[in-house]
Design a protein around this motif. Structure first.
Motif, short mmCIF file in Angstrom:
data_model
loop_
_atom_site.label_atom_id
_atom_site.label_comp_id
_atom_site.label_asym_id
_atom_site.label_seq_id
_atom_site.Cartn_x
_atom_site.Cartn_y
_atom_site.Cartn_z
N HIS A 183 -10.10 31.82 -35.70
CA HIS A 183 -10.90 33.05 -35.83
C HIS A 183 -12.31 32.63 -36.23
N LEU A 184 -13.21 32.68 -35.27
CA LEU A 184 -14.60 32.28 -35.49
C LEU A 184 -15.46 33.53 -35.65
N ASP A 185 -16.33 33.54 -36.67
CA ASP A 185 -17.13 34.75 -36.91
C ASP A 185 -18.55 34.43 -37.39
N LYS A 186 -19.04 33.24 -37.09
CA LYS A 186 -20.40 32.88 -37.51
C LYS A 186 -21.43 33.68 -36.73
N TYR A 187 -21.16 33.95 -35.46
CA TYR A 187 -22.09 34.72 -34.61
C TYR A 187 -21.50 36.08 -34.29
N THR A 188 -20.40 36.10 -33.60
CA THR A 188 -19.67 37.32 -33.29
C THR A 188 -18.19 36.96 -33.32
N PRO A 189 -17.31 37.87 -33.74
CA PRO A 189 -15.89 37.51 -33.85
C PRO A 189 -15.30 37.00 -32.54
N ILE A 190 -14.71 35.81 -32.61
CA ILE A 190 -14.07 35.20 -31.46
C ILE A 190 -12.69 34.71 -31.89
N TYR A 191 -11.68 35.05 -31.12
CA TYR A 191 -10.32 34.59 -31.39
C TYR A 191 -9.91 33.61 -30.29
N LEU A 192 -9.57 32.40 -30.69
CA LEU A 192 -9.15 31.38 -29.74
C LEU A 192 -7.72 30.97 -30.05
N THR A 193 -6.99 30.63 -29.00
CA THR A 193 -5.60 30.14 -29.16
C THR A 193 -5.44 28.83 -28.39
N PRO A 194 -6.04 27.75 -28.88
CA PRO A 194 -5.88 26.44 -28.22
C PRO A 194 -4.44 25.94 -28.35
N TYR A 195 -4.07 25.06 -27.44
CA TYR A 195 -2.79 24.37 -27.58
C TYR A 195 -2.95 22.96 -27.03
N ALA A 196 -2.11 22.06 -27.53
CA ALA A 196 -2.23 20.66 -27.14
C ALA A 196 -0.85 20.01 -27.09
N TRP A 197 -0.67 19.16 -26.09
CA TRP A 197 0.51 18.30 -26.07
C TRP A 197 0.05 16.87 -26.33
N SER A 198 0.91 16.11 -26.98
CA SER A 198 0.54 14.75 -27.39
C SER A 198 1.73 13.82 -27.22
N VAL A 199 1.42 12.56 -26.95
CA VAL A 199 2.44 11.51 -26.87
C VAL A 199 1.91 10.28 -27.58
N GLY A 200 2.81 9.55 -28.24
CA GLY A 200 2.36 8.37 -28.94
C GLY A 200 3.48 7.67 -29.68
N VAL A 201 3.12 7.00 -30.76
CA VAL A 201 4.03 6.11 -31.47
C VAL A 201 4.06 6.49 -32.96
N VAL A 202 5.25 6.36 -33.55
CA VAL A 202 5.45 6.55 -34.99
C VAL A 202 5.86 5.22 -35.60
N TYR A 203 5.28 4.90 -36.76
CA TYR A 203 5.67 3.70 -37.49
C TYR A 203 6.18 4.10 -38.86
N ARG A 204 7.41 3.71 -39.18
CA ARG A 204 8.00 4.01 -40.48
C ARG A 204 7.75 2.84 -41.43
N ILE A 205 7.08 3.12 -42.53
CA ILE A 205 6.74 2.10 -43.50
C ILE A 205 8.02 1.61 -44.18
N PRO A 206 8.26 0.30 -44.24
CA PRO A 206 9.52 -0.21 -44.78
C PRO A 206 9.74 0.15 -46.24
N PHE A 207 10.95 0.58 -46.53
CA PHE A 207 11.42 0.82 -47.89
C PHE A 207 12.78 0.16 -48.03
N ARG A 208 13.31 0.19 -49.26
CA ARG A 208 14.66 -0.30 -49.46
C ARG A 208 15.65 0.62 -48.74
N SER A 209 16.79 0.09 -48.37
CA SER A 209 17.77 0.84 -47.59
C SER A 209 18.27 2.05 -48.35
N PHE A 210 18.64 3.06 -47.58
CA PHE A 210 19.11 4.32 -48.15
C PHE A 210 20.58 4.50 -47.76
N ASN A 211 21.44 4.58 -48.75
CA ASN A 211 22.87 4.73 -48.48
C ASN A 211 23.21 6.20 -48.34
N ARG A 212 23.46 6.61 -47.12
CA ARG A 212 23.83 8.00 -46.88
C ARG A 212 25.29 8.21 -47.25
#
Length: 212
Positions: A183-212
């Protein structure tokens, strides 16, 4: 109580989006601290939480002009392992997506939940961010103060989800989709609904093992 009051005020104030986003981030961090200290004080050294970082290529539809923007999304997730049906997380992320008509940037944080199913990790999230937009217009509008209207800022709300697939215990592929409300209103009210798709990589920082 003061932190909660500031957080509520930030949701309705557009005077300073960057300050409002900082209030959101500090509030979420404060909520995470007690749980983190509990995990560190566990005498058995059993892991109760996880920290991961991600970097994604993003393709944004800015909802302003016909062009789509290329960009990047990056951030971190702090995940708590529970006995619930889903695992809750606190997520901080930033998005930078520049284009020929407008540039859109946002950074902030929110909540995220995921449900591990073998190597698959479907998730959903809700985020509050400080968003800025820069216009590339040959003849910009003129503000009442005589300056050209070339940018604007607001608090953005976004919701979405995605799917992680484990490649190794540390690395995973991610597909992500986010829907935003501006919701932009610096000049005149404007409503935008952007959307984005993304692809990439996740890295899990090592911790001690977790016993489930």
């Amino acid at each position: 109580m003061r932190t909660i009051a500031l957080f509520r005020q930030s949701l309705f104030s557009r005077a300073n989006p960057n300050f409002s986003a900082w209030v959101v981030i500090v509030s979420l961090f404060a909520l995470a601290i007690p749980k983190t200290l509990t995990a560190q004080a566990n005498p058995a050294g059993v892991k109760k939480a996880d920290l991961s970082a991600f970097g994604l290529y993003s393709r944004l539809t800015p909802d302003y002009g016909p062009q789509k923007n290329n960009g990047i999304t990056f951030g971190i997730d702090y995940t708590r392992y529970t006995r619930w049906w889903v695992n809750p997380s606190i997520e901080f992320r930033a998005k930078i997506a520049n284009g020929t008509t407008v540039d859109e940037k946002s950074w902030g944080g929110g909540i995220r939940v995921e449900k591990p199913i073998n190597h698959w990790h479907p998730y959903a999230d809700f985020l509050l961010s400080a968003g800025t937009i820069n216009y590339h217009l040959q003849t910009p509008a003129i503000l009442p103060n005589g300056k050209p209207y070339i940018d604007d800022a607001t608090i953005t709300k976004s919701f979405g989800g995605g799917l992680d697939y484990d490649l190794t215990p540390r690395f995973a592929l991610r597909g992500d989709m986010q829907f935003e409300k501006w919701h932009l209103d610096k000049y005149t009210p404007i409503y935008l609904t952007p959307y984005a798709w993304s692809v990439g990589v996740v890295y899990r920082i090592p911790f001690r093992s977790f016993n489930r």
